[in-house]
Design an enzyme around this catalytic site. Structure first.
Site, mmCIF file in Angstrom:
data_model
loop_
_atom_site.group_PDB
_atom_site.id
_atom_site.type_symbol
_atom_site.label_atom_id
_atom_site.label_comp_id
_atom_site.label_asym_id
_atom_site.label_seq_id
_atom_site.Cartn_x
_atom_site.Cartn_y
_atom_site.Cartn_z
ATOM 1 N N ASP A 294 2.637 -4.599 8.230
ATOM 2 C CA ASP A 294 1.409 -3.843 8.020
ATOM 3 C C ASP A 294 0.243 -4.821 8.149
ATOM 4 O O ASP A 294 -0.020 -5.615 7.250
ATOM 5 C CB ASP A 294 1.438 -3.190 6.632
ATOM 6 C CG ASP A 294 0.129 -2.520 6.253
ATOM 7 O OD1 ASP A 294 -0.831 -2.576 7.038
ATOM 8 O OD2 ASP A 294 0.060 -1.946 5.145
ATOM 9 N N LYS B 235 -10.981 -0.571 10.307
ATOM 10 C CA LYS B 235 -11.112 -1.778 9.495
ATOM 11 C C LYS B 235 -11.495 -2.995 10.325
ATOM 12 O O LYS B 235 -11.690 -4.087 9.785
ATOM 13 C CB LYS B 235 -9.807 -2.051 8.740
ATOM 14 C CG LYS B 235 -9.431 -0.990 7.710
ATOM 15 C CD LYS B 235 -8.136 -1.349 6.999
ATOM 16 C CE LYS B 235 -7.635 -0.225 6.120
ATOM 17 N NZ LYS B 235 -8.466 0.020 4.943
ATOM 18 N N HIS C 296 0.853 -1.180 0.000
ATOM 19 C CA HIS C 296 0.000 0.000 0.000
ATOM 20 C C HIS C 296 0.898 1.241 0.000
ATOM 21 O O HIS C 296 2.027 1.208 0.480
ATOM 22 C CB HIS C 296 -0.869 -0.034 1.261
ATOM 23 C CG HIS C 296 -1.950 0.987 1.326
ATOM 24 N ND1 HIS C 296 -1.711 2.298 1.673
ATOM 25 C CD2 HIS C 296 -3.294 0.884 1.123
ATOM 26 C CE1 HIS C 296 -2.863 2.964 1.684
ATOM 27 N NE2 HIS C 296 -3.835 2.134 1.346
ATOM 28 N N GLN D 174 -5.008 -5.160 7.010
ATOM 29 C CA GLN D 174 -6.011 -6.056 6.437
ATOM 30 C C GLN D 174 -6.150 -7.372 7.193
ATOM 31 O O GLN D 174 -6.999 -8.198 6.841
ATOM 32 C CB GLN D 174 -5.672 -6.344 4.968
ATOM 33 C CG GLN D 174 -5.740 -5.149 4.055
ATOM 34 C CD GLN D 174 -7.143 -4.567 3.932
ATOM 35 O OE1 GLN D 174 -8.136 -5.264 4.084
ATOM 36 N NE2 GLN D 174 -7.224 -3.275 3.659
ATOM 37 N N CYS E 3 -4.708 2.441 -3.698
ATOM 38 C CA CYS E 3 -3.422 2.900 -3.147
ATOM 39 C C CYS E 3 -2.320 1.873 -3.420
ATOM 40 O O CYS E 3 -1.462 1.606 -2.577
ATOM 41 C CB CYS E 3 -3.523 3.188 -1.651
ATOM 42 S SG CYS E 3 -4.520 4.639 -1.267
#
Length: 420
Positions: free
Chosen positions: A213, A239, A135, A216, A377
């Site tokens: 990261d 999220k 991203h 998600q 992104c």
């Protein structure tokens, strides 16, 4: 990666998914005359009543600034704020709540690491290793740091539409010159679930610092930072059924203690005079100013909700929907699918021949189906794939197979409308 057999059929049947769906008031509405089918969860999830009520309760009963007051409202707000910090530590199995820093989201967490840890540990000639599926939030901060320091960015390639990391290149890319290896847990475009523990172990053998990261993955599967073996991990509240504007940065205590402040201001100081200041230890050193108090407190409610459902159950549910969706799309003509055919996380990106992704999303919206269209992104990844954008359907535990069927029905209508 979680095994397909982690959760037994008997365990899964114990969950009343329809009842859980009723906890999300926003889903009970019509859009353009059609029942809402919300399939944009990779961008932002919806919020259960428990989280909404928690926000209201704070503002109705406990609204006050934290840490600085000695009156009752401030005491209650501070206790709830710090209880959430401990709750996050438990959620990801951190050693101590002092390893938990509250941020505005994943993006700020990565920028904090780049500006603070990076300014002290990255110099000219060093390398920062990323992947081609990152991203922008895990690319741009490192570009800015590289421009300042003279460091070099290097990337692990992605294997085309299949969307896997080409780990055959890892040995030649992960070298002693690499000071940081930063990578996504789950690709927000491809649905690829990367082997985090393996990547961190290989980096650790070379003394390379790692950043995961988890934007998600945090609310979709269990996270254990000690088992993963990473040095930093970041994710966003919005999220994972929490409010917008709140996120988490976890870092190893010994690393955080040697990082300079990111922002200066109130709360992060011990003493201030006209020419010099001294600073608190982590985490408060990195939380200057009045924080998003309500967001932090409501994040606690979101984590409680997710763990009551069970993140293993959530992962299984999401993965089944995504696999079903992928298989149904694959049966349509003139559809290009992205990401792995098996073992994917809960999202599917696709293109319809001769139909722009934005047109797909616009027409789907007119039929009550909320998708995402664009580069997500992921502009460098799109360039690698030779495309400008994709349409994306992304799932969460309140989605149903009937909603996937409705999405496929609408996709057929779109193909017919455009003659694709």
């Amino acid at each position: 990666m979680i095994s397909e057999t982690t959760i037994s059929t008997q365990q899964k049947k114990m969950i009343d998914w329809a009842k859980l769906r009723a906890d999300f008031p926003i889903l009970d509405q019509q859009v353009h005359g059609h029942p809402l089918v919300y399939l944009d969860n990779a961008a932002s999830s919806q919020k259960p009543r428990a989280v909404i009520d928690c926000l209201s309760n704070y503002y109705e009963k406990d609204n006050a600034n934290v840490h600085r007051g000695i009156h009752e409202l401030s005491n209650r707000a501070t206790a709830a704020f710090e209880a959430s910090r401990q709750r996050v530590a438990t959620f990801i199995n951190a050693k101590t709540q002092d390893e938990i820093i509250f941020t505005r989201g994943t993006t700020e967490g990565i920028n904090l690491i780049a500006a603070s840890w990076g300014s002290k540990n990255i110099k000219a000639g060093d390398k920062i290793l990323l992947t081609e599926m990152e991203h922008h939030s895990n690319i741009v901060p490192w570009q800015l740091l590289a421009e300042k320091t003279g460091a070099k960015l290097v990337y692990i390639p992605v294997t085309g539409d299949e969307g896997l990391l080409d780990l055959s290149k890892l040995d030649q890319l992960l070298t002693p010159e690499v000071k940081l290896f930063a990578f996504t847990h789950i690709s927000n475009t491809l649905g690829t679930l990367n082997p985090v523990a393996e990547l961190c172990e290989r980096a650790r053998k070379l003394g390379v610092t790692t950043l995961v990261d988890a934007a998600q993955s945090a609310g979709h599967l269990p996270l254990d930072v000690q088992s993963l073996g990473c040095d930093f991990l970041v994710f966003s509240g919005h999220k994972i059924c929490g409010p917008t504007g709140i996120g988490v940065l976890w870092g190893r205590q010994e690393i955080l203690d040697n990082m300079p402040p990111y922002h200066g201001g109130g709360e992060m100081i011990v003493t201030v005079d006209f020419f010099k200041s001294t600073f608190k230890k982590a985490p408060h050193r990195f939380e200057a100013g009045t924080p998003d108090i309500s967001g932090v407190i409501a994040l606690h409610a979101a984590l409680d909700y997710l763990d009551a459902v069970g993140r293993e159950n959530i992962f299984k549910h999401d993965q089944e929907l995504a696999t079903y969706c992928y298989d149904q799309l694959a049966q349509l003509k003139n559809v290009r699918l992205f990401g792995p055919k098996t073992g994917r996380a809960g999202l599917v990106s696709f293109l319809l021949e001769d139909v722009h992704a934005h047109d797909v999303v616009t027409v789907a919206d007119q039929r009550g189906v909320a998708l995402r269209g664009g580069h997500h992104c992921n502009q460098p990844l799109m360039k690698k794939l030779g495309i400008a954008s994709t349409a994306r359907a992304s799932f969460y535990f309140y989605n149903t197979r009937a909603e996937v069927d409705r999405f496929i029905e609408v996709t057929r209508e779109i193909q017919k409308f455009f003659g694709a």
